[in-house]
Enzyme design. Structure first.
Site, PDB file in Angstrom:
ATOM      1  N   GLU A  12     -16.285   6.218   4.602  1.00  0.00           N
ATOM      2  CA  GLU A  12     -15.458   5.717   5.706  1.00  0.00           C
ATOM      3  C   GLU A  12     -15.870   6.349   7.022  1.00  0.00           C
ATOM      4  O   GLU A  12     -16.581   7.354   7.053  1.00  0.00           O
ATOM      5  CB  GLU A  12     -13.993   6.079   5.473  1.00  0.00           C
ATOM      6  CG  GLU A  12     -13.442   5.508   4.215  1.00  0.00           C
ATOM      7  CD  GLU A  12     -11.937   5.453   4.248  1.00  0.00           C
ATOM      8  OE1 GLU A  12     -11.379   4.952   5.228  1.00  0.00           O
ATOM      9  OE2 GLU A  12     -11.338   5.911   3.272  1.00  0.00           O
ATOM     10  N   LYS A  49      -2.567   6.440   1.765  1.00  0.00           N
ATOM     11  CA  LYS A  49      -2.436   7.006   3.113  1.00  0.00           C
ATOM     12  C   LYS A  49      -1.550   8.249   3.081  1.00  0.00           C
ATOM     13  O   LYS A  49      -0.502   8.314   3.735  1.00  0.00           O
ATOM     14  CB  LYS A  49      -1.889   5.956   4.081  1.00  0.00           C
ATOM     15  CG  LYS A  49      -3.019   5.166   4.752  1.00  0.00           C
ATOM     16  CD  LYS A  49      -2.504   4.092   5.680  1.00  0.00           C
ATOM     17  CE  LYS A  49      -2.418   4.559   7.106  1.00  0.00           C
ATOM     18  NZ  LYS A  49      -3.708   4.645   7.793  1.00  0.00           N
ATOM     19  N   ARG A  59       0.842  -1.203   0.000  1.00  0.00           N
ATOM     20  CA  ARG A  59       0.000   0.000   0.000  1.00  0.00           C
ATOM     21  C   ARG A  59       0.877   1.253   0.000  1.00  0.00           C
ATOM     22  O   ARG A  59       0.568   2.251  -0.660  1.00  0.00           O
ATOM     23  CB  ARG A  59      -0.945  -0.026   1.202  1.00  0.00           C
ATOM     24  CG  ARG A  59      -1.953   1.113   1.179  1.00  0.00           C
ATOM     25  CD  ARG A  59      -3.076   0.890   2.172  1.00  0.00           C
ATOM     26  NE  ARG A  59      -2.594   0.870   3.547  1.00  0.00           N
ATOM     27  CZ  ARG A  59      -3.344   0.502   4.589  1.00  0.00           C
ATOM     28  NH1 ARG A  59      -4.589   0.096   4.404  1.00  0.00           N
ATOM     29  NH2 ARG A  59      -2.848   0.517   5.807  1.00  0.00           N
TER      30      ARG A  59
HETATM   31  N1  PLP Z   1      -9.412   4.214   6.389  1.00  0.00           N
HETATM   32  C1  PLP Z   1      -8.502   5.153   6.679  1.00  0.00           C
HETATM   33  C2  PLP Z   1      -8.713   6.523   6.178  1.00  0.00           C
HETATM   34  C3  PLP Z   1      -7.369   4.810   7.419  1.00  0.00           C
HETATM   35  O1  PLP Z   1      -6.458   5.733   7.729  1.00  0.00           O
HETATM   36  C4  PLP Z   1      -7.223   3.478   7.883  1.00  0.00           C
HETATM   37  C5  PLP Z   1      -6.065   3.110   8.691  1.00  0.00           C
HETATM   38  O2  PLP Z   1      -5.112   2.586   8.237  1.00  0.00           O
HETATM   39  C6  PLP Z   1      -8.188   2.539   7.533  1.00  0.00           C
HETATM   40  C7  PLP Z   1      -9.270   2.932   6.789  1.00  0.00           C
HETATM   41  C8  PLP Z   1      -8.053   1.107   7.931  1.00  0.00           C
HETATM   42  O3  PLP Z   1      -7.021   0.463   7.223  1.00  0.00           O
HETATM   43  P1  PLP Z   1      -6.234  -0.759   7.828  1.00  0.00           P
HETATM   44  O4  PLP Z   1      -7.249  -1.808   8.120  1.00  0.00           O
HETATM   45  O5  PLP Z   1      -5.292  -1.179   6.759  1.00  0.00           O
HETATM   46  O6  PLP Z   1      -5.567  -0.281   9.035  1.00  0.00           O
HETATM   47  C1  COI Z   2      -4.626   2.888  11.521  1.00  0.00           C
HETATM   48  O1  COI Z   2      -5.626   2.183  11.693  1.00  0.00           O
HETATM   49  O2  COI Z   2      -3.475   2.448  11.531  1.00  0.00           O
HETATM   50  C2  COI Z   2      -4.760   4.293  11.275  1.00  0.00           C
HETATM   51  O3  COI Z   2      -4.068   4.799  10.469  1.00  0.00           O
HETATM   52  C3  COI Z   2      -5.754   5.031  12.017  1.00  0.00           C
HETATM   53  C4  COI Z   2      -5.276   6.369  12.555  1.00  0.00           C
HETATM   54  C5  COI Z   2      -4.430   6.246  13.763  1.00  0.00           C
HETATM   55  C6  COI Z   2      -4.756   7.277  11.532  1.00  0.00           C
END
Ligand code: PLP
Ligand code: COI
Length: 340
Positions: free
Chosen positions: A221, A185, A83
């Site tokens: 989201e 991200k 990612r």
């Molecule tokens: N959506 C956003 C905007 C995020 O910053 C995150 C965090 O990483 C997620 C969703 C969830 O992603 P993940 O399950 O890879 O942590």
């Molecule tokens: C995560 O779930 O790792 C996130 O990025 C959430 C937040 C702390 C930005």
């Protein structure tokens, strides 16, 4: 603070400085080389750096768990590496090779092992950062880049741990627009959410839910977590359209739910549909699976499950956390051991 002094039962999602961080640098023309460990602390950077001036930066968020078998493991770290590579392409930065990314996060956890919480008490949150650190005045990619990793022990993301959260649909603000950076991200995606989030918190909500910026109809989201709802034993989650962050937890939950025999549909999920669902939850590395107790949109409030997680939410939570703690079999090969 010494790790011996940490109140592991009182961990929240906040920063506890640890001992050691990892850092490597490259110019935009040289390949990435493995970096080095150094004491955790401030770094020097040009006032004209790309990241400080134009937000040329990305972050990742991942967790290392101390399992019931006394191993320390990552959950699907290759997905974070990939990612970040996609994000680097979008922000015109040199992608960090997966092997360097994995080596960096492993080394950083190994160097801070005493800060990994005991099984079931939380996790070590690992924060890789990639940024344009070289100076640039015009709006253009920086001449050099820094990849760094730091770690911190964390507990639950939402106040109240795994109890159900109350969310507010934002009718005024959006997180991402088509063609923008919502699907990666990018650090710049997060500050614009702070004011809407603060307003919602002041009004008693845990977070905001964002709708799509084009039609203001479909759920995208929950702040920094992905959204699911359950209706008649079918799971629904917003399809990835480029404006939603492709969560690794989201992907894992879809795989787990299908393994349990549930149908999972990635589609446009209208706020109206979600508010008529049987269960709802949000998910992410930080949020894990957080059951949603209510969703408010204007004058309307939908409640789910009397503040308790719904049965399917609970089943998926237990299975996901069980795999991460190694009390459940790692059916899909998601765990990546970090030698201690
Ligand atoms: N959506 C956003 C905007 C995020 O910053 C995150 C965090 O990483 C997620 C969703 C969830 O992603 P993940 O399950 O890879 O942590
Ligand atoms: C995560 O779930 O790792 C996130 O990025 C959430 C937040 C702390 C930005």
């Amino acid at each position: 603070m010494m790790s011996e002094e940490i109140d592991w039962d009182g961990l929240t999602f906040s920063l506890t400085p640890t001992d050691t961080m990892y850092l490597t640098e490259t110019s935009s023309t040289e390949p990435w080389m493995p970096g080095t460990l150094r004491p955790y602390g401030p770094i020097e950077m040009s006032p004209a750096s790309g990241v400080l001036n134009y937000g040329q930066g990305l972050f990742e968020g991942m967790k290392a768990f101390r399992t019931s078998k006394n191993r320390v493991v990552f959950f699907r770290p290759e997905e974070n590496a990939r990612r970040m590579q996609r994000g680097a392409d979008r922000l015109k930065m040199p992608p960090v090779p997966e092997s360097i990314f994995i080596d960096a996060v492993e080394q950083c956890v190994q160097a801070n092992l005493r800060w990994v919480p005991p099984t079931g008490k939380g996790a070590m949150y690992v924060r890789p950062l990639l940024m344009g650190s070289g100076p640039i005045l015009g709006v253009a990619p920086a001449p050099s880049y820094t990849f760094l990793v730091y770690v911190t022990p964390v507990g639950p993301y939402f106040k109240g741990g795994v109890s159900a959260i109350d969310l507010l649909i934002s009718e005024e603000y959006h997180r991402a627009a088509p063609g923008g950076s919502g699907g990666v991200k990018a650090i710049g995606n997060y500050a614009p959410g702070m004011m809407p989030s603060r307003k919602a918190k002041d009004a008693g909500f845990a977070e905001v839910i964002y709708l799509d910026a084009e039609t203001h109809t479909y759920i995208e989201e929950v702040g920094a977590a992905n959204f699911f709802c359950v209706k008649d034993n079918v799971l629904y989650t917003p399809e990835l359209t480029g404006t939603i962050l492709p969560g690794i937890t989201r992907q894992s939950i879809m795989e787990l739910a299908r393994h349990h025999g549930y149908e999972v549909i990635e589609t446009k999920v209208s706020a109206e549909f979600a508010m008529a669902a049987d269960e709802a939850f949000c998910c992410g590395t930080a949020a894990v699976i957080s059951p949603i107790g209510s969703i408010t949109k204007g004058e309307k409030k939908a409640t789910y499950g009397d503040q308790k997680p719904g049965p399917i939410t609970e089943q998926l939570y237990n299975h996901l956390v069980g795999i991460q703690n190694e009390t459940e079999e790692d059916l899909f090969g998601w765990l990546h051991e970090i030698p201690q």
